[in-house]
Design a protein around this motif. Structure first.
Motif, short mmCIF file in Angstrom:
data_model
loop_
_atom_site.label_atom_id
_atom_site.label_comp_id
_atom_site.label_asym_id
_atom_site.label_seq_id
_atom_site.Cartn_x
_atom_site.Cartn_y
_atom_site.Cartn_z
N GLY A 42 -5.83 0.63 -7.67
CA GLY A 42 -6.57 -0.68 -7.74
C GLY A 42 -7.50 -0.78 -6.49
N ASP A 43 -7.30 -1.94 -5.82
CA ASP A 43 -7.90 -2.06 -4.36
C ASP A 43 -6.64 -2.66 -3.40
OD1 ASP A 43 -7.73 -4.58 -5.21
OD2 ASP A 43 -9.79 -5.33 -4.78
N LEU A 44 -5.39 -2.18 -3.96
CA LEU A 44 -4.46 -2.26 -2.68
C LEU A 44 -4.54 -1.33 -1.62
CD1 LEU A 44 -2.68 -4.58 -3.66
CD2 LEU A 44 -3.15 -3.54 -5.71
N GLY B 233 0.52 -6.43 0.35
CA GLY B 233 -0.97 -6.31 1.09
C GLY B 233 -2.04 -7.39 0.62
N HIS B 234 -3.09 -6.90 -0.20
CA HIS B 234 -4.01 -7.74 -0.51
C HIS B 234 -3.46 -8.84 -1.40
CE1 HIS B 234 -7.62 -8.80 -2.44
NE2 HIS B 234 -7.70 -8.07 -3.72
N PHE B 235 -2.39 -8.47 -2.23
CA PHE B 235 -1.64 -9.68 -2.98
C PHE B 235 -0.06 -9.26 -2.97
CE2 PHE B 235 -5.53 -10.97 -4.96
CZ PHE B 235 -5.37 -12.24 -5.32
N SER C 267 -3.24 -3.99 -11.30
CA SER C 267 -3.00 -3.77 -10.14
C SER C 267 -2.71 -5.34 -9.30
CB SER C 267 -3.87 -3.05 -9.07
OG SER C 267 -5.18 -3.54 -9.55
N HIS C 268 -3.41 -6.05 -9.59
CA HIS C 268 -3.39 -7.35 -8.91
C HIS C 268 -4.32 -8.38 -9.70
CE1 HIS C 268 -7.20 -6.13 -7.44
NE2 HIS C 268 -7.42 -7.16 -6.60
N PRO C 269 -4.27 -9.60 -9.59
CA PRO C 269 -4.71 -10.74 -10.25
C PRO C 269 -6.41 -10.54 -10.66
CG PRO C 269 -3.19 -11.66 -8.94
CD PRO C 269 -3.38 -10.31 -8.47
N HIS C 270 -7.12 -9.89 -9.35
CA HIS C 270 -8.57 -9.93 -9.63
C HIS C 270 -8.92 -9.00 -10.85
CE1 HIS C 270 -8.91 -10.84 -5.31
NE2 HIS C 270 -9.18 -12.05 -5.97
N TYR C 271 -7.82 -8.28 -11.34
CA TYR C 271 -8.32 -7.44 -12.68
C TYR C 271 -7.64 -7.81 -13.90
CZ TYR C 271 -10.12 -4.35 -9.03
OH TYR C 271 -10.99 -3.97 -7.99
ZN LIG Z 1 -9.10 -7.61 -5.27
#
Ligand SMILES: [Zn+2]
Ligand SMILES: [Zn+2]
Length: 272
Positions: free
Chosen positions: A193-195, A170-172, A113-117
């Motif tokens: 993810g957390d988007l 959004g978040h990223f 989903s995004h860089p945190h994962y």
């Molecule tokens: Zn995140």
């Protein structure tokens, strides 16, 4: 040379003689540097203290690390006759995990989903000879570049078997979610993810620029995220942690969550 891993966000970095000076993902205001300063570890070290738990999560196979490490997300295996997809990634990968995933048919793709994962995505891709699908807008956050990463541009990327990656922003900026039409017994599942962050009540989602530092998104970005998934049909929303899922009515949940968020931004939510 070692591929050092940031102990706070769990991201593996390109090989170096010494641990890197800093983790760009943690120094970004969407994350944070641990309270004891920047700490590094390695996969070998993590394997002595952690293992992975593989169990069902709302009809799918989830893979999470025990005891929890870094951000603590769990990955999900999306089954497909044309090749399984690992949705989101975790840092720890060991022989037991590889054997278990092989028994389930291995992996053709890894979508995150995004860089945190991003975690140890290259290790996972090597273990299964899989391709990693990331949105090109987040290219700068890849700490261990690799030929197995395929960057895509635009608003949506079809994978196979009806699966589609959707860029939400959004978040990223390059944040992506995955739509799986066969999910939820054919009613459709969204891997968020957390988007779109599934709330504790599991009846709403939220949208944030930074979760750990409590920085919200403007209404325009909330509309952008909700609008990105609006053309698609889905009933379930799989969140980023064990059992943090919206069981049903997912599409209406996204709509009303975006409306509630904007009421909150303009001071019109609640009874004061
Ligand atoms: Zn995140
Ligand atoms: Zn980090």
């Amino acid at each position: 040379m070692q591929n050092y891993i940031c102990a706070t966000c769990g991201t593996q970095h390109a090989a170096s003689e010494q641990p890197p000076e800093r983790c760009a993902i943690c120094e970004d205001e969407r994350q944070y540097v641990g309270w004891n300063g920047q700490q590094w570890t390695t996969l070998d070290e993590l394997r002595t203290k952690h293992s992975n738990e593989i169990r069902a999560d709302l009809g799918l196979t989830g893979i999470g690390t025990r005891p929890s490490f870094a951000i603590g997300q769990r990955a999900l295996l999306i089954p497909s006759a044309e090749g399984n997809v690992l949705w989101d990634c975790i840092t720890v990968i060991d022989d037991d995990t590889v054997a278990a995933v092989r028994r389930l048919g291995g992996l053709r793709g890894i979508a995150i989903s995004h860089p945190h994962y991003y975690a140890c995505m290259v290790e996972w891709a090597e273990a299964f000879d899989a391709t990693i699908y990331l949105n090109a807008a987040d290219r700068q956050w890849v700490m261990r570049p690799d030929d197995r990463i395929e960057f895509w541009s635009g608003d949506a990327k079809p994978l196979w078997d009806g699966m589609t990656l959707i860029r939400t922003g959004g978040h990223f900026s390059g944040g992506q979610v995955l739509l799986w039409p066969q999910g939820a017994d054919g009613r459709g599942a969204l891997f968020a993810g957390d988007l779109l962050m599934v709330g504790q009540d599991r009846r709403w989602v939220s949208f944030m620029y930074s979760f750990p530092n409590y920085i919200p998104l403007p209404a325009s970005e909330v509309d952008r995220v909700a609008g990105a998934v609006e053309p698609f049909e889905f009933d379930r929303i799989y969140g980023a942690w064990w059992e943090r899922n919206v069981m049903s009515d997912g599409k209406a949940v996204v709509r009303r969550s975006a409306e509630r968020y904007k009421l909150a931004l303009t001071g019109r939510l609640g009874s004061g």
